[in-house]
Structures are given as C-alpha cells and as structure tokens.
Scaffold this motif. Sequence first.
Motif, short mmCIF file in Angstrom:
data_model
loop_
_atom_site.label_atom_id
_atom_site.label_comp_id
_atom_site.label_asym_id
_atom_site.label_seq_id
_atom_site.Cartn_x
_atom_site.Cartn_y
_atom_site.Cartn_z
N SER A 1 -50.39 -82.44 -4.35
CA SER A 1 -51.00 -81.21 -4.23
C SER A 1 -49.79 -80.28 -3.51
CB SER A 1 -52.20 -81.20 -3.12
OG SER A 1 -51.59 -81.51 -1.83
N LEU A 2 -50.09 -78.87 -3.61
CA LEU A 2 -49.10 -78.08 -2.98
C LEU A 2 -49.04 -78.19 -1.51
CD1 LEU A 2 -47.34 -75.52 -3.41
CD2 LEU A 2 -49.55 -74.09 -3.00
N LEU A 3 -49.85 -78.65 -0.61
CA LEU A 3 -50.02 -78.87 0.55
C LEU A 3 -49.01 -80.22 0.94
CD1 LEU A 3 -53.46 -78.47 2.04
CD2 LEU A 3 -51.51 -77.12 2.72
N THR A 4 -48.99 -81.01 0.03
CA THR A 4 -48.04 -82.19 0.29
C THR A 4 -46.76 -81.81 -0.13
OG1 THR A 4 -50.16 -83.45 -0.50
CG2 THR A 4 -47.75 -84.53 -0.79
N ARG A 5 -46.53 -81.00 -1.25
CA ARG A 5 -45.28 -80.77 -1.62
C ARG A 5 -44.52 -79.67 -0.44
NH1 ARG A 5 -47.56 -79.46 -6.71
NH2 ARG A 5 -47.38 -77.45 -6.38
N VAL A 6 -45.40 -78.76 0.29
CA VAL A 6 -44.57 -78.25 1.32
C VAL A 6 -44.41 -79.06 2.58
CG1 VAL A 6 -45.36 -76.33 3.13
CG2 VAL A 6 -46.00 -76.05 0.74
N VAL A 216 -50.34 -69.26 4.71
CA VAL A 216 -50.08 -68.54 3.53
C VAL A 216 -49.28 -69.01 2.52
CG1 VAL A 216 -48.44 -67.01 4.45
CG2 VAL A 216 -49.94 -66.31 2.54
N PHE A 217 -48.23 -69.95 3.12
CA PHE A 217 -47.04 -70.47 2.17
C PHE A 217 -47.60 -71.61 1.31
CE2 PHE A 217 -44.54 -68.49 5.55
CZ PHE A 217 -43.37 -67.83 5.00
N ALA A 218 -48.60 -72.23 1.85
CA ALA A 218 -49.22 -73.39 1.13
C ALA A 218 -50.28 -73.15 0.15
CB ALA A 218 -49.66 -74.45 2.06
N SER A 219 -50.67 -71.48 0.26
CA SER A 219 -51.77 -71.06 -0.63
C SER A 219 -51.75 -71.04 -2.10
CB SER A 219 -51.88 -69.68 -0.02
OG SER A 219 -53.08 -69.13 -1.02
N PRO A 220 -52.54 -71.46 -2.87
CA PRO A 220 -52.37 -71.58 -4.37
C PRO A 220 -52.45 -70.15 -5.06
CG PRO A 220 -54.62 -72.32 -4.11
CD PRO A 220 -53.77 -72.02 -2.66
N PHE A 221 -52.91 -69.09 -4.05
CA PHE A 221 -53.21 -67.69 -4.59
C PHE A 221 -51.79 -67.07 -4.68
CE2 PHE A 221 -57.00 -69.55 -2.71
CZ PHE A 221 -57.94 -69.75 -3.87
N ALA A 222 -52.18 -65.44 -5.22
CA ALA A 222 -51.01 -64.57 -5.21
C ALA A 222 -50.24 -64.53 -3.90
CB ALA A 222 -51.57 -63.22 -5.49
N GLY A 223 -50.78 -64.46 -2.68
CA GLY A 223 -50.43 -64.37 -1.44
C GLY A 223 -49.23 -65.54 -0.99
N GLY A 224 -49.73 -66.48 -1.79
CA GLY A 224 -48.70 -67.90 -1.30
C GLY A 224 -47.34 -67.69 -2.30
N ARG A 225 -47.92 -67.19 -3.68
CA ARG A 225 -46.69 -67.15 -4.48
C ARG A 225 -45.74 -66.08 -3.85
NH1 ARG A 225 -45.28 -68.67 -9.33
NH2 ARG A 225 -47.17 -69.70 -9.68
N ALA A 273 -46.71 -60.20 5.93
CA ALA A 273 -48.10 -59.35 6.26
C ALA A 273 -48.72 -59.06 4.79
CB ALA A 273 -47.91 -58.41 7.15
N LEU A 274 -48.07 -58.55 4.11
CA LEU A 274 -48.72 -58.28 2.58
C LEU A 274 -49.23 -59.55 1.97
CD1 LEU A 274 -49.22 -56.41 0.47
CD2 LEU A 274 -46.66 -56.94 -0.38
N ALA A 275 -48.40 -60.78 2.10
CA ALA A 275 -48.80 -61.93 1.55
C ALA A 275 -50.03 -62.37 2.25
CB ALA A 275 -47.76 -62.79 1.39
N THR A 276 -49.97 -62.34 3.52
CA THR A 276 -51.28 -63.05 4.25
C THR A 276 -52.61 -61.93 3.68
OG1 THR A 276 -49.95 -63.38 6.35
CG2 THR A 276 -52.08 -63.42 6.47
N ARG A 277 -52.48 -60.76 3.69
CA ARG A 277 -53.52 -59.85 3.09
C ARG A 277 -54.12 -60.20 2.19
NH1 ARG A 277 -56.59 -56.76 6.50
NH2 ARG A 277 -56.85 -55.14 4.93
N MET A 278 -53.14 -60.59 1.04
CA MET A 278 -53.42 -60.74 -0.37
C MET A 278 -54.09 -62.12 -0.43
SD MET A 278 -50.14 -59.19 -2.61
CE MET A 278 -51.12 -59.88 -4.14
#
Length: 278
Positions: A1-6, A216-225, A273-278
């Motif tokens: 998973s993404l969390l595991t990779r991070v 947010v760095f491990a988020s699969p959504f736009a903010g994480g990217r 901050a923008l990524a967290t909001r998204m």
Amino acid sequence: SLLTRVNLCAQALGWVAIAAGFSVMAGWWLDVPLLVSLIPGQQEVRANTAVANGLAGLSLVGVTRCWPRWVPGVAAALVLLIGTVTVIEYLLSTPWSGFDNLLVDPADVMETVSPNSPGTSNSGRMGANVALNVVLLGIAGILLVLGRAPNSRQALSAVVNSVAIIALLGYLLGVPVLYGHTAFAGIGMAPATAVVQLAVGIGFLLALPQGGWAEVFASPFAGGRIARVWIPLTLVANSVGLVVTMRVIEHPELGEQLGVSVSFLLVIAVLLALATRM
C-alpha cells in the motif's frame, strides 16, 4: 500500500544516516580524511555529530521495523543528551569541554581538518545550528517511539529540514553565514551533515504517517500527489533558480540572502497548506 511505501522510504533514510555515521567514525579512527568529510575537499563531520546522526537514524529504523521499543528509545535519548550538552556549552560560553573530544583526540581533529574547513577554537564541537537540530531530532525520536504528538514530531522535523536546507543553500550560494560559520564562532554545519540531517528530518516526517498533518504525504487523493510530487519539484526548482541567479550577479547584502531563503521556505509551506486543504 501507499502507507507501506512511505514508511519504507522513511526506513531507507534512517539507514542512510546510520551508514554515514559509521563511515565518518571509521574515517576518524582509521585516519581517512575522505570518510571524515564524506564530500572531498569539504569540512569534516565532527565525531559527536556523526554519532548523533547515526543514533537518530537508528531510532528511525527501529520504529519503522518494529524493533523492541527500548532500542530506538535509548538511541533517541542519547541523541537528545548529545545535543543538550552541546547547547549548554554554547549557553555557558565554554571554550573547551572534554565532552567534545570523548571519541576523537583533539590533535586528530586539527590534523584531519580539510583545507576548506573554517577554523574553530572548539576542536571537536558541532556548530550551534547542528546542536539545535540534534536536540530537535532527539525529541522527535522520543515522540516517535512513544507514538504520541505526531503533529509536534512532524513540526520539529520540519524545523530540522529548514535548517539543513538553509545550510545547503549557503554552500551553493557561497554565503557562510547561512551554514552557521560567521554567526556561530566559526563553526559551520558541514555539507555532509546538512545532507544527513535533511534525510533524517524527512524520515521523521514520513515515519508512521497515519497521524498528524504530514498524513497528507500518504494520501491517495489529489492533495497527496501534490505533496509528494510538487513540493520536491518546487524545492529543486527554487534551489536551481537561486544558485543560478546568485552565481550570475554579485552577492547582495546578507538581509537579502536571508529574505530569499525565508521566501523559498514559505513557498513550500503554502503548497503544503494547499495540499492539506485538497
């Protein structure tokens, strides 16, 4: 998973710090200048700095690999001890302390010093900015081991990253005060130290990303990217732009240099901050 990779990424950064610390100590004990500085022709890494960085990496690896809690806990406590003692030395204006030379003889420090290394009356002591980072890494490591206050731990890691980035910019731009030379009694943060502490700081930021604002760095959504891709790209783009600009034109006053560095860090904060909001 993404969390595991991070989490694996954080673990890899911890191993980098351990390897760097081991290499530097081997360089001191075997009298190999290249290993002492890790970067040819640059300032040597102090022995106590190398040990502190290596122990910080050990605490990071220990948590991410689920070792017995006492192993990373003891490592983080030792990191905090090394940093705290050094900070106290600066606060008391101690000219010399046996603590600075427990691992390496003072004569060896002056013999192994590279030609480009700033002179110092504190032969084995790390710079004040390095000591600050070591204290913060020790606290962050303890919080990581305890699994508490993820926001505080990640904030401390962000400060460590900022200090290391400013030091690296100082070397790239040729501004000694940014890596601590002129401002702190002639003891600057070595380039290799800045790289290693940046790696460990990022590792503490990414480790166990299930909580805190760094999630947010491990988020699969736009903010994480955005956080994973655009923040590093912005970091590189701004650094290249600053270096090219300052190499082409004459160096402006110190205030302008610091202003550029601060504005650069603010850009990263705004994107996060923008990524967290998204």
